[in-house]
Design an enzyme around this catalytic site. Sequence first.
Site, PDB file in Angstrom:
ATOM      1  N   CYS A  95      18.772 -21.851 -24.897  1.00  0.00           N
ATOM      2  CA  CYS A  95      19.710 -22.858 -25.509  1.00  0.00           C
ATOM      3  C   CYS A  95      21.037 -22.153 -26.077  1.00  0.00           C
ATOM      4  O   CYS A  95      22.069 -22.772 -26.110  1.00  0.00           O
ATOM      5  CB  CYS A  95      18.859 -23.412 -26.816  1.00  0.00           C
ATOM      6  SG  CYS A  95      17.150 -23.845 -26.539  1.00  0.00           S
ATOM      7  N   HIS A 347      21.536 -32.383 -25.687  1.00  0.00           N
ATOM      8  CA  HIS A 347      21.218 -30.893 -25.454  1.00  0.00           C
ATOM      9  C   HIS A 347      20.794 -30.431 -24.107  1.00  0.00           C
ATOM     10  O   HIS A 347      19.873 -29.841 -23.784  1.00  0.00           O
ATOM     11  CB  HIS A 347      20.378 -30.468 -26.609  1.00  0.00           C
ATOM     12  CG  HIS A 347      20.004 -29.083 -26.693  1.00  0.00           C
ATOM     13  ND1 HIS A 347      20.944 -27.990 -26.492  1.00  0.00           N
ATOM     14  CD2 HIS A 347      18.878 -28.456 -27.103  1.00  0.00           C
ATOM     15  CE1 HIS A 347      20.417 -26.558 -26.601  1.00  0.00           C
ATOM     16  NE2 HIS A 347      19.001 -26.990 -26.898  1.00  0.00           N
ATOM     17  N   CYS A 378      18.831 -22.867 -32.690  1.00  0.00           N
ATOM     18  CA  CYS A 378      17.729 -22.050 -32.508  1.00  0.00           C
ATOM     19  C   CYS A 378      17.466 -21.931 -30.885  1.00  0.00           C
ATOM     20  O   CYS A 378      18.238 -22.571 -30.135  1.00  0.00           O
ATOM     21  CB  CYS A 378      16.514 -22.962 -32.716  1.00  0.00           C
ATOM     22  SG  CYS A 378      16.418 -24.649 -32.261  1.00  0.00           S
TER      23      CYS A 378
END
Length: 399
Positions: A95, A347, A378
């Site tokens: 991520c 995302h 995160c």
Amino acid sequence: MAERTEVVFVDGVRTPFGRAGEKGMYWNTRADDLVVKAIIGLLERNPSVPKDRIDEVAIAATTQQGDQGLTLGRTAALLAGLPKSVPGFAIDRMCAGAMTSVTTLGSGIGFGAYDLVIAGGVEHMGRHPMGLDADPNPRFLSERLVSPDALNMGNTAERIHDRFPHLTKERADRFGLRSQQKVAAAYAAGQIQPDLVSVALRTDAGWGLATQDEGMRPETTMEGLAGLKTPFRPHGRITAGNASPLTDGATASLLASAETAKELGLRAKMRMVSFAFAGVEPEIMGLGPVPSTEKALRKAGLSITDIGLFELNEAFAVQVLSFLDHFGIDDDDPRVNPWGGAIAIGHPLAASGVRLMIQLARQFEQHPEVRYGLTAMCVGLGQGGTVIWENPNYTGKKK
């Protein structure tokens, strides 16, 4: 030793984010074409940048295969029409891929190795679901190095709810609802559109143009959220309403040394102050931004009260709430994600870090009373990443 060179964020753009899967707008669009589109849009917006002066291109992707493989930074640079003399490479920190592209190349500027760079990320989660074809080492489970949950992000989010019972599903749903409302308001006010690069689409219905994010659900209500399925466990607390959807999209940013920006007549939108990454137990990866933020603040000689704007990636509402609770920040604090976040926008893993920066840079322009802002997220397998930025528009005057 030479003094550190000042690193500035000159500009950033992104494609509209699309829903992953066959019904999503980018189903027939290649991943590399998305990031190439973002790079071309970035350079078109900054015509005074000599293309042969770009020292490096770093593009992140989590699932580096197919049209997301083959050293993306280099292939994207060639496809975007940069001179063959411009090198490039690919990055993977799940991520935080694009965030790591920025911090890695920013460090190169700080060291004096680069003057001008392009950093970004792309994820086509429709074509490349997270972990597709990955072959985790059997020792992870046989030696109990991590729980089986650690490889499923939804399960890690459920475990944060387990650990902190005061982070209720209702709080998470309310946060998700506010995210939808804030994104809708930001679109209505024209805050988000200026940094979007339109993408031509080929669908069964013919050609089209992607001009806005596809995942927004402004009609969301608390009643509707209460009834959603909990896919990760029976009677769980994580739903499609308080988590980010699977998303396709790309981002690209231009960073420079302050000196080079001045030489080329480029206006700095932000100055990089510090950054940090940290590890936590993979089973509760959502807590990662807490230690990474503490570390970045320490390195900058700042405290959490110095931060006037927060762009936190909403992988899951509970993950942002755990961060806010740790630092004593209210769920509805106006400094936090003023234009909503990933629950509504989406995302696309490795692309998201630069989206946070694009929004913070735009907010800095509107808030000269704010000196410092922060982007944090995160990261799968138990990590967190944080970058602290300074506002060049800061006047020291309270609004």
